[in-house]
Enzyme design. Structure first.
Site, short mmCIF file in Angstrom:
data_model
loop_
_atom_site.label_atom_id
_atom_site.label_comp_id
_atom_site.label_asym_id
_atom_site.label_seq_id
_atom_site.Cartn_x
_atom_site.Cartn_y
_atom_site.Cartn_z
N SER A 1 0.83 -1.20 0.00
CA SER A 1 0.00 0.00 0.00
C SER A 1 0.86 1.25 0.00
O SER A 1 1.98 1.25 0.52
CB SER A 1 -0.87 -0.02 1.26
OG SER A 1 -1.37 1.27 1.54
N TYR B 1 -1.80 -0.11 10.92
CA TYR B 1 -2.07 -0.77 9.62
C TYR B 1 -0.90 -0.49 8.69
O TYR B 1 -0.36 -1.42 8.06
CB TYR B 1 -3.38 -0.27 9.00
CG TYR B 1 -3.46 -0.59 7.53
CD1 TYR B 1 -3.21 0.40 6.57
CD2 TYR B 1 -3.72 -1.87 7.08
CE1 TYR B 1 -3.25 0.10 5.22
CE2 TYR B 1 -3.75 -2.18 5.73
CZ TYR B 1 -3.50 -1.18 4.81
OH TYR B 1 -3.51 -1.47 3.46
N LYS C 1 2.08 -3.08 6.81
CA LYS C 1 2.48 -3.15 5.40
C LYS C 1 3.99 -2.91 5.26
O LYS C 1 4.67 -3.59 4.48
CB LYS C 1 1.69 -2.14 4.56
CG LYS C 1 0.23 -2.51 4.37
CD LYS C 1 0.07 -3.87 3.68
CE LYS C 1 -1.39 -4.26 3.52
NZ LYS C 1 -1.56 -5.62 2.96
C1 WQD Z 1 -9.12 9.79 1.17
C2 WQD Z 1 -9.33 11.28 1.41
C3 WQD Z 1 -9.77 11.82 3.71
C4 WQD Z 1 -13.68 9.91 4.01
C5 WQD Z 1 -6.87 4.58 2.32
C6 WQD Z 1 -6.32 3.59 3.24
C7 WQD Z 1 -4.95 3.17 2.79
C8 WQD Z 1 -4.99 2.74 1.35
C9 WQD Z 1 -5.57 3.83 0.48
C10 WQD Z 1 -5.20 0.35 1.33
C11 WQD Z 1 -8.63 11.74 2.69
C12 WQD Z 1 -10.96 12.17 2.82
C13 WQD Z 1 -12.46 10.35 3.53
C14 WQD Z 1 -14.69 10.86 4.35
C15 WQD Z 1 -13.21 12.63 3.68
N1 WQD Z 1 -5.75 1.56 1.21
N2 WQD Z 1 -12.24 11.69 3.35
N3 WQD Z 1 -14.41 12.19 4.16
O1 WQD Z 1 -6.95 7.50 3.97
O2 WQD Z 1 -6.11 8.06 1.62
O3 WQD Z 1 -6.12 5.74 2.39
O4 WQD Z 1 -6.86 4.13 1.00
O5 WQD Z 1 -4.09 0.04 1.31
O6 WQD Z 1 -4.54 2.13 3.59
O7 WQD Z 1 -6.23 4.22 4.49
O8 WQD Z 1 -8.30 6.91 1.90
O9 WQD Z 1 -10.65 7.17 1.27
O10 WQD Z 1 -10.07 7.14 3.74
O11 WQD Z 1 -9.45 9.11 2.38
O12 WQD Z 1 -12.97 13.85 3.54
O13 WQD Z 1 -15.82 10.53 4.81
O14 WQD Z 1 -10.72 11.51 1.60
O15 WQD Z 1 -9.54 12.83 4.68
O16 WQD Z 1 -8.14 13.04 2.48
P1 WQD Z 1 -6.84 7.15 2.54
P2 WQD Z 1 -9.70 7.53 2.37
#
Ligand code: WQD
Length: 351
Positions: free
Chosen positions: A126, A151, A155
């Site tokens: 990841s 998490y 990885k």
């Molecule tokens: C993306 C953006 C949030 C939800 C995840 C996993 C990581 C990897 C990639 C597996 C951020 C914003 C989110 C919401 C929001 N996956 N957001 N409101 O955190 O980049 O990474 O996917 O390997 O392990 O953690 O993804 O979709 O949670 O967030 O504003 O209700 O969307 O702050 O900027 P993230 P995400």
């Protein structure tokens, strides 16, 4: 046909990869304890491919049960290891659960790869291994910063374990670093089935749009980015899935230069949260009910991939645009509303 063991095959990326394996002449075997997934997606795989996939409902942290799969299938030629817990927030609350589950299952699978002399192994990694990068886009040699969560540490540690083991056994390895997988198979027969309130942005958007959630909260618009919201590299799950087939073929064709090679799987485009919302509204025609809230702890400001290596070495191409990601995600959410079995499975998992 080469038999490929897919751990976590009932999951989001696992199920899409099984479809692609079948369509490319491989014989996938699924193992999934369904603790965070539902076998219902295997029905979708059968609808798309016509193939009925058997799932070994096995907890991979139990060595004897893991070993039994290989005893029953001594001709396994490849392993694609997806099985892991991946909720960042939960990992902060329950670090021991994450280290035990994600690392014990990996170690058991590696022990079997060694004992049964499995030639090819692909590890699901990841972009979280980069932590909060000083500069973007990140390349495979960008030095990793401290992970933002347990998490992320599983990885980082998983990659180090695979790297060290690769020096001592004949198996050849590829680590695939996914950026933000989103969207669903164009057939809408399979897609993402988040359990409970979705942590990730795109399912939170589609569930808000369909009325399952009252409102989307944007976690901060005061970041140093072009519109103040965080930047990520959103990539269609089918593009991610196909990279696994290309990586497998790369190993089968003996093209690897080292025993363990790493590839970034991202589009190379950094997109902000507000731009994702705009793209969704455009393709769905739905005005999204969202509010700007406080920043979410642990969020990186901006990360997106330099995907040159995967494109050049694996011949990987990006086939799905941001609009495709939004439209397939939305069509899948609409399908979930109609399809009782999937819907009930998702709700059952929520309770
Ligand atoms: C993306 C953006 C949030 C939800 C995840 C996993 C990581 C990897 C990639 C597996 C951020 C914003 C989110 C919401 C929001 N996956 N957001 N409101 O955190 O980049 O990474 O996917 O390997 O392990 O953690 O993804 O979709 O949670 O967030 O504003 O209700 O969307 O702050 O900027 P993230 P995400």
């Amino acid at each position: 046909m080469k038999k490929i063991l897919v751990t976590g095959g009932c999951g989001y990326i696992g199920s899409h990869t099984i479809v692609d394996l079948i369509e490319n002449g491989f014989e996938p075997i699924c193992v999934d304890d369904n603790s965070r997934s539902t076998p219902a997606l295997l029905n979708g795989i059968e609808k798309i491919t016509g193939k009925k996939i058997k799932n070994y409902k096995v907890d991979l942290t139990v060595f004897d049960d893991t070993h039994a799969i290989f005893q029953e299938n001594p001709d396994i030629e490849g392993i694609i290891h997806f099985a892991a817990y991946k909720a960042v927030g939960e990992s902060v609350e329950k670090p021991l659960l994450y280290f035990e589950n994600n690392l014990s299952s990996l170690i058991n699978i590696l022990r079997c790869a060694k004992e049964f002399d499995v030639p090819y192994f692909i590890f699901s990694s990841s972009c979280t291994v980069y932590g909060n990068p000083d500069e973007v886009p990140v390349t495979e040699t960008t030095p990793p910063k401290p992970a933002a969560s347990p998490y992320g540490y599983t990885k980082q540690m998983g990659e180090q374990i695979v790297n060290e083991v690769s020096k001592k056994i004949p198996t050849r390895f590829i680590l695939l670093r996914y950026f933000n997988p989103v969207g669903a198979h164009p057939s809408t027969d399979i897609g993402e089935l988040p359990m409970g309130k979705p942590e990730n942005l795109v399912p939170a958007i589609t569930q808000t749009a369909i009325g399952k959630l009252p409102q989307l909260k944007v976690y901060g618009d005061d970041y140093p980015t072009r519109d103040g919201s965080c930047v990520r590299d959103y990539i269609h799950v089918c593009d991610i899935a196909h990279a696994h087939i290309l990586a497998l073929q790369y190993l089968i064709d003996n093209k690897n230069k080292n025993k363990c090679e790493v590839f970034n799987l991202g589009t190379g485009n950094g997109i902000t949260v507000l731009e994702v919302i705009k793209a969704f509204e455009k393709v769905s025609g739905v005005k999204l009910n969202y509010v700007i809230g406080p920043r979410r702890e642990g969020d990186m400001v901006a990360i997106y991939a330099d995907n040159t290596l995967a494109r050049q070495a694996l011949g990987w191409k990006i086939n799905f645009s941001l609009d495709d990601m939004m439209s397939t995600a939305w069509k899948w959410e609409l399908k979930l509303k109609e399809d009782e079995t999937l819907h009930n499975n998702q709700n059952a998992k929520m309770n």
